[in-house]
Design an enzyme around this catalytic site. Structure first.
Site: not given
Length: 462
Positions: A109, A122, A175, A182, A248
C-alpha cells in the site's frame, strides 16, 4: 531463510488478471514497524538491510515474482458499480507458504502508481500507515481474521491531501494476507462475460486458498459464505467498524483488510459510523452484516455465469443463519467462556447483547470486567440487564484472563499520531502495540503453549 517456501501461484492465472508494474523510488527508508513475528512464521529471517531491500525498494524475494503485479478488479463502491478500479497504489509483491501450508500474499500500500491509479499519486500517508498498524494489531489480538501489517517504512516525501493537514509525511506499507482475490475480481470477469476466466479463478481459489480440488462455483460460494459470515460476526464482537465494506474490499477468504477510516465503536451503538463520507450510514456498526451479505450476493451474481442460479441462491440464503451461529461463537470467545450447548449459549448471548445495548459502559470495559464469566458487581452493574447476565453466566467455564484493559478509542489514536507528527516521538505507538499484544496473549486459549503466548506479547523492535 531455511523455512522460506516461495510459491508464486498467481502466475497460473495468466497476465489477463494483472499488470506487471515498477515500484516507486523513494528518497528515504526509515523503518518504523517491522513485524518479525510474522516474518518468522513464513521463514523470512531478515537483517536490517534485507528488510529495506525487499520491503522498501521491493527487490524480488528469492524464487518469487520477478516483478510486482497490480491486480485487476471491479467492484461496487457504496452500491454503485465501478469498472475503473484495480490496484491503484499497491501490488502483489510475493507469495509464499506458512508453516500451516497456507498460501499467503505479500502485498503493498503506497508503493507507487499503476495503470489503475487514475488521478492518484499512488502514495500512502504516514498517518494512514500508522492507523493500519494499530487496526491490524488490535483486530488480530481480538481474534478477527485479518491481514497483518508486515513492514512500514517512512519514505521522505511530502504529500498533499484534502482530508488532513498538508504537506504530510509519506510511507509505504506491506501486508501479509491470506490471498488478495476480492469479490470484485469475480465481478470484473462477469462484466466482460469471461466464463473461462471465472472457471480459472474459481479453480485457483478452491485449490490454493481453500485446499480443495476442482472448480465448482457453488462449492466456492458455500465456503465464502461461511468465512464472510464469521468475518461479520467477529467485527461486531470486536466492536469494530471497517468503514468501507465495498465489494472490492471483501476478500474471498473472509479475511479483513484495507483499513482506511476505521474506528472502534465506543459503545454498542448500531448506528455508529466510521467514515465521514458515509452520510447515509450504509456501513454503520450494526449494518455491517447486511453490507457483507450484500457483497456476497454480488459474488453469487458473478458466478451465475457459470453455475445454476438456484443452487447459488440456496447457498446465499444460508448466510443469515451462518452469521447468527458465528456471532454466538465470537461473543463467547470475546467474553472468554466456553460453549455449554446451543440453548444455553443463545440465552447467554441474548443477555449479553441486552447488557451491551444499555450503553452504560463501553464495549471493551464490559468484556474486560465480565471476562471469564466473572460478575464484577458494583453500582454500575446493578441494573436488571446486568443481573440477568450474571445469572446466565453461572457455571460458565473460563477460557483465559485479560492481562489489562486495552481499548482503541479514536482520541488515543489521534494522540499517538500527534506525538509522531509534532515531535517524531514513537514511544506511545510502540507502547500501544506492546499492550495490544499482551492482551492478545492473555486471551489465547489455554491449549496454546506458554512459549506462544510469550512470543505474542513481545513488542516489535527496529
Amino acid at each position: 531463510m531455511t523455512d522460506y517456501r516461495p510459491d508464486p501461484r498467481i502466475l497460473e492465472l495468466g497476465d489477463s488478471f494483472y499488470d506487471a508494474v515498477e515500484p516507486a523510488r523513494f528518497p528515504a527508508a526509515i523503518p518504523r514497524f517491522l513485524n518479525r513475528r510474522a516474518a518468522a512464521e513464513v521463514g523470512l529471517e531478515l537483517d536490517g538491510a534485507e528488510w529495506e531491500r525487499h520491503f522498501q525498494r521491493f527487490e524480488p524475494l528469492p524464487g518469487n515474482l520477478e516483478r510486482p503485479l497490480a491486480l485487476r478488479y471491479h467492484g461496487h463502491q457504496f452500491r454503485h458499480y465501478n469498472p475503473d478500479i484495480g490496484d491503484g497504489r499497491g501490488f502483489l509483491f510475493a507469495q509464499l507458504r506458512d508453516a500451516r501450508g497456507r498460501l499467503l500474499d505479500l502485498g503493498t500500500k503506497g508503493s507507487g502508481q499503476t495503470p489503475y491509479s487514475r488521478f492518484g499519486d499512488g502514495r500512502l500517508t504516514l498517518k494512514g500507515a500508522v492507523r493500519e498498524v494499530l487496526a491490524s494489531e488490535m483486530l488480530e489480538a481480538l481474534g478477527v481474521e485479518t491481514s497483518r501489517t508486515f513492514a512500514l517504512f517512512e519514505t521522505g516525501e511530502a504529500l498533499q491531501r484534502n482530508d488532513e493537514p498538508s504537506p504530510t509525511r509519506s510511507a509505504v506499507l506491506t501486508r501479509l494476507s491470506h490471498g488478495h482475490i476480492r469479490i470484485g475480481t469475480f465481478q470484473r470477469l462477469a462484466f466482460f462475460k469471461d466464463a473461462d476466466g471465472l472457471r480459472a479463478l474459481t479453480r485457483y481459489c478452491l485449490t490454493h486458498l481453500y485446499g480443495e480440488a476442482g472448480d465448482a462455483p457453488v462449492r466456492l460460494l458455500e465456503l465464502v459464505c461461511a468465512r464472510t459470515a464469521r468475518l461479520a460476526a467477529s467485527y461486531l464482537a470486536a466492536g469494530f467498524v471497517h468503514g468501507v465494506l465495498n465489494s472490492d474490499n471483501i476478500n474471498v477468504t473472509g479475511e479483513s483488510f484495507d483499513y482506511g477510516p476505521w474506528r472502534f465503536a465506543p459503545d454498542w451503538d448500531e448506528e455508529f459510523v466510521a467514515a465521514y463520507f458515509d452520510q447515509g450510514g450504509l456501513y454503520a456498526f450494526g449494518r455491517q452484516p447486511e453490507a457483507i451479505h450484500w457483497d456476497v450476493a454480488q459474488l453469487a451474481g458473478a458466478l451465475s455465469l457459470i453455475a445454476p442460479p438456484d443452487a447459488l441462491k440456496a447457498e446465499l440464503d444460508r448466510w443469515p443463519a451462518l452469521f447468527q451461529d458465528a456471532l454466538v461463537a465470537a461473543l463467547l470467545r470475546r467474553l472468554g467462556v466456553g460453549s455449554r450447548g446451543e440453548a444455553e449459549d443463545l440465552e447467554l448471548v441474548g443477555a449479553l447483547l441486552a447488557a451491551l445495548r444499555t450503553r452504560d459502559v463501553t464495549i471493551d470495559r464490559l468484556f474486560f470486567d465480565w471476562h471469564g464469566g466473572r460478575d464484577p458487581g458494583g453500582a454500575i452493574y446493578a441494573g436488571k440487564p446486568f443481573r440477568v447476565l450474571a445469572d446466565k453466566l453461572k457455571g460458565a467455564v473460563s477460557l483465559g484472563t485479560d492481562s489489562e484493559l486495552c481499548s482503541m478509542p479514536i482520541d488515543e489514536v489521534e494522540a499517538i499520531w500527534a506525538r509522531i507528527a509534532e515531535d517524531d516521538d514513537w514511544s506511545a505507538f510502540e507502547a500501544k502495540v506492546a499492550a495490544i499484544r499482551r492482551m492478545g496473549a492473555a486471551m489465547t486459549p489455554p491449549c496454546a503453549s506458554p512459549g506462544e503466548a510469550a512470543k505474542d506479547a513481545e513488542p516489535e523492535t527496529l
